[in-house]
Design a protein around this motif. Structure first.
Motif, PDB file in Angstrom:
ATOM      1  N   THR A 151       0.844  -1.207   0.000  1.00 29.24           N
ATOM      2  CA  THR A 151       0.000   0.000   0.000  1.00 29.24           C
ATOM      3  C   THR A 151       0.875   1.251   0.000  1.00 29.24           C
ATOM      4  O   THR A 151       1.011   1.917  -1.021  1.00 29.24           O
ATOM      5  CB  THR A 151      -0.953  -0.001   1.209  1.00 29.24           C
ATOM      6  OG1 THR A 151      -0.205  -0.047   2.419  1.00 29.24           O
ATOM      7  CG2 THR A 151      -1.909  -1.180   1.153  1.00 29.24           C
ATOM      8  N   VAL A 152       1.456   1.566   1.144  1.00 33.19           N
ATOM      9  CA  VAL A 152       2.390   2.691   1.252  1.00 33.19           C
ATOM     10  C   VAL A 152       3.515   2.262   2.204  1.00 33.19           C
ATOM     11  O   VAL A 152       3.451   1.185   2.787  1.00 33.19           O
ATOM     12  CB  VAL A 152       1.689   3.976   1.797  1.00 33.19           C
ATOM     13  CG1 VAL A 152       0.547   4.398   0.880  1.00 33.19           C
ATOM     14  CG2 VAL A 152       1.192   3.796   3.218  1.00 33.19           C
ATOM     15  N   TYR A 153       4.536   3.093   2.359  1.00 34.35           N
ATOM     16  CA  TYR A 153       5.585   2.770   3.333  1.00 34.35           C
ATOM     17  C   TYR A 153       5.033   2.960   4.749  1.00 34.35           C
ATOM     18  O   TYR A 153       4.300   3.914   5.023  1.00 34.35           O
ATOM     19  CB  TYR A 153       6.818   3.666   3.142  1.00 34.35           C
ATOM     20  CG  TYR A 153       7.794   3.123   2.116  1.00 34.35           C
ATOM     21  CD1 TYR A 153       7.471   3.144   0.763  1.00 34.35           C
ATOM     22  CD2 TYR A 153       9.009   2.567   2.503  1.00 34.35           C
ATOM     23  CE1 TYR A 153       8.349   2.622  -0.188  1.00 34.35           C
ATOM     24  CE2 TYR A 153       9.901   2.042   1.562  1.00 34.35           C
ATOM     25  CZ  TYR A 153       9.559   2.067   0.224  1.00 34.35           C
ATOM     26  OH  TYR A 153      10.419   1.541  -0.711  1.00 34.35           O
ATOM     27  N   GLY A 154       5.384   2.014   5.632  1.00 33.17           N
ATOM     28  CA  GLY A 154       4.946   2.116   7.021  1.00 33.17           C
ATOM     29  C   GLY A 154       6.113   2.494   7.917  1.00 33.17           C
ATOM     30  O   GLY A 154       7.270   2.166   7.619  1.00 33.17           O
ATOM     31  N   LEU A 155       5.820   3.211   9.004  1.00 32.94           N
ATOM     32  CA  LEU A 155       6.841   3.505  10.012  1.00 32.94           C
ATOM     33  C   LEU A 155       6.616   2.513  11.150  1.00 32.94           C
ATOM     34  O   LEU A 155       5.685   2.662  11.939  1.00 32.94           O
ATOM     35  CB  LEU A 155       6.709   4.945  10.515  1.00 32.94           C
ATOM     36  CG  LEU A 155       7.776   5.378  11.525  1.00 32.94           C
ATOM     37  CD1 LEU A 155       9.176   5.318  10.906  1.00 32.94           C
ATOM     38  CD2 LEU A 155       7.496   6.781  12.047  1.00 32.94           C
ATOM     39  N   GLY A 156       7.467   1.480  11.181  1.00 35.74           N
ATOM     40  CA  GLY A 156       7.186   0.344  12.052  1.00 35.74           C
ATOM     41  C   GLY A 156       7.907   0.364  13.389  1.00 35.74           C
ATOM     42  O   GLY A 156       9.005   0.903  13.520  1.00 35.74           O
ATOM     43  N   ALA A 157       7.248  -0.248  14.361  1.00 35.62           N
ATOM     44  CA  ALA A 157       7.839  -0.523  15.673  1.00 35.62           C
ATOM     45  C   ALA A 157       7.192  -1.812  16.160  1.00 35.62           C
ATOM     46  O   ALA A 157       6.050  -2.112  15.772  1.00 35.62           O
ATOM     47  CB  ALA A 157       7.531   0.605  16.653  1.00 35.62           C
ATOM     48  N   ILE A 158       7.895  -2.589  16.980  1.00 35.24           N
ATOM     49  CA  ILE A 158       7.232  -3.796  17.472  1.00 35.24           C
ATOM     50  C   ILE A 158       6.042  -3.388  18.331  1.00 35.24           C
ATOM     51  O   ILE A 158       6.123  -2.482  19.160  1.00 35.24           O
ATOM     52  CB  ILE A 158       8.171  -4.763  18.235  1.00 35.24           C
ATOM     53  CG1 ILE A 158       9.053  -4.030  19.221  1.00 35.24           C
ATOM     54  CG2 ILE A 158       8.963  -5.603  17.259  1.00 35.24           C
ATOM     55  CD1 ILE A 158       9.818  -4.980  20.132  1.00 35.24           C
ATOM     56  N   ALA A 159       4.937  -4.100  18.085  1.00 34.41           N
ATOM     57  CA  ALA A 159       3.644  -3.649  18.616  1.00 34.41           C
ATOM     58  C   ALA A 159       3.450  -3.984  20.085  1.00 34.41           C
ATOM     59  O   ALA A 159       2.501  -3.512  20.706  1.00 34.41           O
ATOM     60  CB  ALA A 159       2.518  -4.271  17.787  1.00 34.41           C
ATOM     61  N   ASN A 160       4.353  -4.799  20.639  1.00 37.41           N
ATOM     62  CA  ASN A 160       4.173  -5.173  22.044  1.00 37.41           C
ATOM     63  C   ASN A 160       5.057  -4.350  22.979  1.00 37.41           C
ATOM     64  O   ASN A 160       5.163  -4.665  24.160  1.00 37.41           O
ATOM     65  CB  ASN A 160       4.419  -6.676  22.240  1.00 37.41           C
ATOM     66  CG  ASN A 160       5.651  -7.136  21.504  1.00 37.41           C
ATOM     67  OD1 ASN A 160       6.352  -6.320  20.900  1.00 37.41           O
ATOM     68  ND2 ASN A 160       5.929  -8.415  21.536  1.00 37.41           N
ATOM     69  N   CYS A 161       5.664  -3.313  22.472  1.00 38.18           N
ATOM     70  CA  CYS A 161       6.580  -2.506  23.293  1.00 38.18           C
ATOM     71  C   CYS A 161       6.071  -1.061  23.348  1.00 38.18           C
ATOM     72  O   CYS A 161       6.090  -0.347  22.336  1.00 38.18           O
ATOM     73  CB  CYS A 161       7.975  -2.569  22.683  1.00 38.18           C
ATOM     74  SG  CYS A 161       9.152  -1.492  23.482  1.00 38.18           S
ATOM     75  N   ASP A 162       5.594  -0.648  24.537  1.00 37.92           N
ATOM     76  CA  ASP A 162       5.011   0.689  24.690  1.00 37.92           C
ATOM     77  C   ASP A 162       5.963   1.791  24.230  1.00 37.92           C
ATOM     78  O   ASP A 162       5.559   2.728  23.553  1.00 37.92           O
ATOM     79  CB  ASP A 162       4.666   0.960  26.170  1.00 37.92           C
ATOM     80  CG  ASP A 162       3.454   0.171  26.634  1.00 37.92           C
ATOM     81  OD1 ASP A 162       2.527  -0.032  25.828  1.00 37.92           O
ATOM     82  OD2 ASP A 162       3.440  -0.230  27.811  1.00 37.92           O
TER      83      ASP A 162
END
Ligand code: AMP
Ligand code: MG
Length: 323
Positions: free
Chosen positions: A33-44
């Protein structure tokens, strides 16, 4: 000075990206779709870094990316419509909003206080490889600063995040141009009526061909579904009092910054707003569980992520029109 690092899509670089993500760092990566700005989802704290980098003035919920339907089922409660849509469109440009499972382990900040999670299985081979190597769900909004258009090339991401002051490094994984170039379609399946929250890469007609009629979030007969207005939006049951310097009888104090006051929790003893954002929803939940007569919240500066934190707190005290 924090910086953006541009990496080509070699196997070794994918390992670098996966390691960075696992360490709680930010990686911008291509999806169809588009570029995502990712981070692991289980880390606040990693998720809070996304909001800081994007300079978002409020906490909108983020889409969680997983590698398979079975991984999605560890995070959200599927229903029949979800099964049918996943079978038809995953991997692909369709995001489903479903109830979050209690033990899903996903940061509450990802849901921005809602009891639902938006989830998707991307089809892009680099996104899939990154998910496999990271072995964690990845939360990712579009990799642009708030208010800018979504990036469909790595160069767009660089343009958005270079030459601004950032508290976090960002690795940008170059996977060429995105095939779809439009955001994913977002369908809310939490109610009896399916609602199209955002039109996107999968047409509403093809979604309706699978699950029947959709309501459109933007239409008149459908209540606005902006995250801050959702009926299921989390607000503590306990009354909140903001900008408190001390507590009244029966109240518990949510602190911020160094203080002599007796706080129950402190969002950030050092006064770090990214840390405060990371702690916000979890601490509100925990304070609520203690059933005090009130929660007093110390002042939080109106700068950086403090804007989003104050926005969220104000929503929590304003009278609820829905339930
Ligand atoms: P972006 O951040 O650009 O990837 O956009 C994500 C979209 O999904 C936004 O329109 C969000 O409001 C929407 N979204 C994400 N999570 C949820 C959720 N739990 N409930 C409703 N909408 C959501
Ligand atoms: Mg966006």
């Amino acid at each position: 000075m924090k910086q953006t690092t541009f990496l080509s899509d070699s196997d070794n670089n994918l390992n670098v990206c996966a390691r960075a993500l696992s360490n709680g760092e930010l990686v911008a990566f291509p999806t169809e779709t588009v570029y995502g700005l990712g981070a692991i989802a289980n880390c606040d704290s990693a998720v809070a870094a996304i909001f800081e980098a994007k300079k978002r003035p409020s906490f909108n919920p983020l889409i969680v990316h997983v590698s398979s339907i079975s991984d999605a089922k560890k995070i959200v409660q599927f229903n029949e419509r979800a099964e049918e849509l996943a079978a038809s469109f995953w991997p692909g440009a369709l995001t489903m909003v479903l109830p979050r499972l209690n033990d899903c382990g996903i940061s509450l900040l990802v849901s921005a206080g809602l009891d639902s999670i938006a989830i998707r299985v991307p089809t892009h081979p680099l996104a899939q490889k990154l998910l496999a190597k990271t072995a964690h769900p990845i939360a990712a909004p579009s990799a642009n600063r708030s208010g800018e258009i979504s990036p469909t090339t790595a160069a767009h991401v660089v343009r958005s995040f270079s030459q601004i002051s950032m508290q976090h490094n960002i690795i940008i994984l170059d996977g060429g141009a995105c095939e779809v170039g439009l955001e994913s379609s977002v369908v809310d399946l939490t109610g009896e009526q399916s609602v199209l929250l955002r039109p996107g890469g999968v047409t509403s007609e093809s979604i309706e061909a699978v699950i029947g009629e959709l309501k459109f979030a933007a239409s008149e007969n459908c209540a606005p579904k902006s995250p801050g207005m959702l009926s299921r939006h989390y607000a503590p049951k306990t009354p909140l009092r903001l900008n408190a310097h001390s507590i009244n009888e029966g109240e518990l104090l949510l602190g911020f910054g160094p203080t002599q006051q007796k706080v129950t929790f402190n969002l950030s003893e050092s006064g770090n707003l990214v840390q405060a954002a990371a702690n916000l929803f979890a601490m509100l939940h925990d304070l609520d569980l203690k059933t005090p007569s009130g929660i007093a919240v110390m002042p939080i500066p109106l700068e950086g992520l403090g804007l989003a934190i104050n926005d969220r707190l104000k929503r929590a005290i304003s009278p609820k029109t829905e339930n």
